[in-house]
Design a protein around this motif. Structure first.
Motif, short mmCIF file in Angstrom:
data_model
loop_
_atom_site.label_atom_id
_atom_site.label_comp_id
_atom_site.label_asym_id
_atom_site.label_seq_id
_atom_site.Cartn_x
_atom_site.Cartn_y
_atom_site.Cartn_z
N GLN A 2 0.84 -1.20 0.00
CA GLN A 2 0.00 0.00 0.00
C GLN A 2 0.88 1.26 0.00
O GLN A 2 1.85 1.35 0.73
CB GLN A 2 -0.89 0.01 1.25
CG GLN A 2 -1.96 1.10 1.23
CD GLN A 2 -3.08 0.81 0.25
OE1 GLN A 2 -3.40 -0.34 -0.02
NE2 GLN A 2 -3.66 1.87 -0.29
N TYR A 3 0.51 2.20 -0.86
CA TYR A 3 1.23 3.47 -0.95
C TYR A 3 0.27 4.62 -0.71
O TYR A 3 -0.89 4.56 -1.09
CB TYR A 3 1.85 3.66 -2.35
CG TYR A 3 2.97 2.72 -2.69
CD1 TYR A 3 4.30 3.07 -2.45
CD2 TYR A 3 2.71 1.47 -3.28
CE1 TYR A 3 5.33 2.21 -2.78
CE2 TYR A 3 3.74 0.61 -3.60
CZ TYR A 3 5.05 0.98 -3.36
OH TYR A 3 6.07 0.13 -3.69
N ARG A 4 0.81 5.68 -0.13
CA ARG A 4 0.09 6.94 -0.07
C ARG A 4 1.10 8.04 -0.40
O ARG A 4 2.10 8.21 0.32
CB ARG A 4 -0.51 7.19 1.32
CG ARG A 4 -1.29 8.51 1.38
CD ARG A 4 -2.01 8.69 2.69
NE ARG A 4 -2.74 9.97 2.70
CZ ARG A 4 -3.50 10.39 3.69
NH1 ARG A 4 -3.63 9.64 4.78
NH2 ARG A 4 -4.11 11.55 3.61
N GLN A 6 1.78 12.12 -2.28
CA GLN A 6 1.35 13.35 -2.93
C GLN A 6 2.03 13.37 -4.30
O GLN A 6 3.26 13.24 -4.37
CB GLN A 6 1.73 14.58 -2.10
CG GLN A 6 0.90 14.74 -0.86
CD GLN A 6 1.11 16.08 -0.18
OE1 GLN A 6 2.01 16.83 -0.52
NE2 GLN A 6 0.24 16.39 0.78
N SER A 26 5.62 11.39 -7.99
CA SER A 26 5.63 11.82 -6.60
C SER A 26 7.05 12.20 -6.17
O SER A 26 8.04 11.84 -6.82
CB SER A 26 5.10 10.72 -5.68
OG SER A 26 6.03 9.65 -5.60
N ASP A 57 -3.43 13.95 -3.32
CA ASP A 57 -3.02 12.93 -2.34
C ASP A 57 -3.64 11.61 -2.81
O ASP A 57 -4.87 11.49 -2.86
CB ASP A 57 -3.55 13.34 -0.96
CG ASP A 57 -2.84 12.62 0.16
OD1 ASP A 57 -2.30 11.53 -0.08
OD2 ASP A 57 -2.85 13.14 1.29
N TYR A 58 -2.81 10.62 -3.15
CA TYR A 58 -3.28 9.39 -3.76
C TYR A 58 -2.90 8.17 -2.91
O TYR A 58 -1.76 8.05 -2.46
CB TYR A 58 -2.69 9.21 -5.16
CG TYR A 58 -3.11 10.30 -6.13
CD1 TYR A 58 -4.26 10.17 -6.90
CD2 TYR A 58 -2.36 11.46 -6.26
CE1 TYR A 58 -4.66 11.16 -7.78
CE2 TYR A 58 -2.75 12.47 -7.13
CZ TYR A 58 -3.90 12.32 -7.88
OH TYR A 58 -4.29 13.32 -8.75
N SER A 59 -3.87 7.29 -2.72
CA SER A 59 -3.64 6.03 -2.01
C SER A 59 -3.93 4.89 -2.98
O SER A 59 -4.97 4.87 -3.63
CB SER A 59 -4.54 5.90 -0.78
OG SER A 59 -4.26 6.92 0.15
N ASN A 70 -7.16 3.51 -4.72
CA ASN A 70 -8.23 3.33 -3.74
C ASN A 70 -8.89 4.65 -3.35
O ASN A 70 -10.10 4.71 -3.16
CB ASN A 70 -7.67 2.68 -2.46
CG ASN A 70 -7.04 1.33 -2.72
OD1 ASN A 70 -7.55 0.56 -3.52
ND2 ASN A 70 -5.92 1.06 -2.06
N HIS A 71 -8.09 5.69 -3.24
CA HIS A 71 -8.61 6.97 -2.74
C HIS A 71 -7.76 8.10 -3.29
O HIS A 71 -6.55 7.96 -3.52
CB HIS A 71 -8.57 6.99 -1.21
CG HIS A 71 -9.10 8.26 -0.61
ND1 HIS A 71 -10.44 8.56 -0.60
CD2 HIS A 71 -8.45 9.31 -0.02
CE1 HIS A 71 -10.61 9.73 -0.01
NE2 HIS A 71 -9.42 10.22 0.34
N ALA A 72 -8.40 9.24 -3.54
CA ALA A 72 -7.67 10.41 -4.03
C ALA A 72 -8.33 11.69 -3.53
O ALA A 72 -9.55 11.78 -3.49
CB ALA A 72 -7.63 10.41 -5.55
#
Length: 248
Positions: A2-4, A6, A26, A57-59, A70-72
Motif C-alpha cells: 500500500q502506498y500513499r 502526494q 511523486s 493525495d493518492y492512495s 483506492n482513494h484520491a
C-alpha cells in the motif's frame, strides 16, 4: 504493497469502458502507474483526481507493474492550465518530458519540486516559454549533459563566449569558433540567461521580461542542445511547434 503519496498526474489515458490508467509523479517514490477504476463514469469520485496535471493525495495498492487506486484527494487541480490551450500545451510538454525521461519508482525530490513549481508558474501567467527552458535545462542536467557555460570548451580558458556548441557541450570563444561550424552565435545577454536557466530554482522565478527576438534565440539554443544530447521525439513539442508555425 500500500502506498500513499502526494503526486502530480503526468499522464492519463482511457482504459476499457470506464477506467483510466494514470501515471503519477511523486516526490519520494518517483513515477508510478495506477488504474483508476470507474474514473470515466460521471459520478466517479476518482474522475477529477485522474485528470492531467492534477496535484493530489493518492492512495493505492501495488503488487506488480500497475497499481490500483483506492482513494484520491485533490490538492491543486490547476484548472487554469487545462482551460487554456497555450498553457495546456506547455504543461503537456513538461509532463511528457518527465514521463519519458524518468524511470519507474525513481525518487527525485528536486525534479518533483521543479515540475510542481513550473506548473504553478504557468498557471500564474508567467512566460511559459521561459518556464519550459528552465525545466528542460533541469532535465538535461538530470541526464548528465549540463552545458559548460564558464570556460570555452575549445581552449578551456575563461574567454568571452562567442557561440554555443551543442556538439561540444558548451560555449566557444571567438578564437575557437572553427572547432564547430554549426555552433550558434550568442550575445552576452543570451549567455547570462543560459547560465540563469542552469542555476535557477523554478520556485524562485519572478516575472521575466524577454524581448521576442531573445525568446526565439533562446528557444533555438535550448531545443538544439536538447536534441543533440537527449534526442527524445516528443508529441507535445511537435504540437507546440505547430502552434508556433501557424501563430495559434
Amino acid at each position: 504493497m500500500q502506498y500513499r503519496v502526494q503526486a502530480i498526474v503526468i499522464r492519463s489515458m482511457d482504459y476499457g469502458e470506464g477506467n483510466k490508467i494514470m501515471t503519477l509523479f511523486s516526490r519520494e517514490q518517483g513515477k508510478m502507474s495506477v488504474v483508476a477504476r470507474g474514473a470515466k463514469k460521471v459520478k466517479s469520485r476518482l474522475g477529477s483526481a485522474s485528470q492531467l496535471f492534477t496535484f493530489g493525495d493518492y492512495s493505492f495498492f501495488k503488487s506488480g507493474q500497475l497499481g490500483t487506486l483506492n482513494h484520491a484527494e485533490i490538492i491543486e487541480p490547476f484548472h487554469k492550465i487545462r482551460e487554456d490551450l497555450h498553457k495546456a500545451a506547455h504543461a503537456s510538454y513538461l509532463a511528457e518530458l518527465t514521463d519519458r525521461m524518468m524511470g519507474d519508482q525513481e525518487g527525485q525530490p528536486f525534479l518533483f519540486d521543479q515540475l510542481k513549481a513550473s506548473l504553478q508558474a504557468i498557471q500564474e501567467d508567467k512566460e511559459p516559454e521561459i518556464v519550459d527552458h528552465l525545466y528542460v535545462m533541469k532535465m538535461i542536467a538530470y541526464a548528465g549533459y549540463t552545458p559548460e557555460l564558464d570556460d570555452c570548451v575549445g581552449c578551456r580558458e575563461a574567454r568571452e563566449p562567442a557561440a554555443l556548441s551543442a556538439v561540444l557541450g558548451g560555449i566557444l570563444c571567438e578564437r575557437c569558433l572553427a572547432r564547430d561550424p554549426q555552433a550558434i552565435r550568442i550575445s552576452p545577454g543570451i549567455h547570462k540567461l543560459l547560465r540563469l536557466f542552469v542555476q535557477m530554482d523554478v520556485r524562485r522565478l519572478g516575472q521575466i521580461d524577454v524581448k521576442p527576438a531573445t525568446k526565439e534565440a533562446l528557444k533555438r539554443l535550448v531545443r538544439t542542445y536538447f536534441d543533440t544530447h537527449v534526442g527524445l521525439k516528443l508529441k507535445s513539442r511537435d504540437f507546440l511547434e505547430q502552434m508556433e508555425k501557424y501563430g495559434i
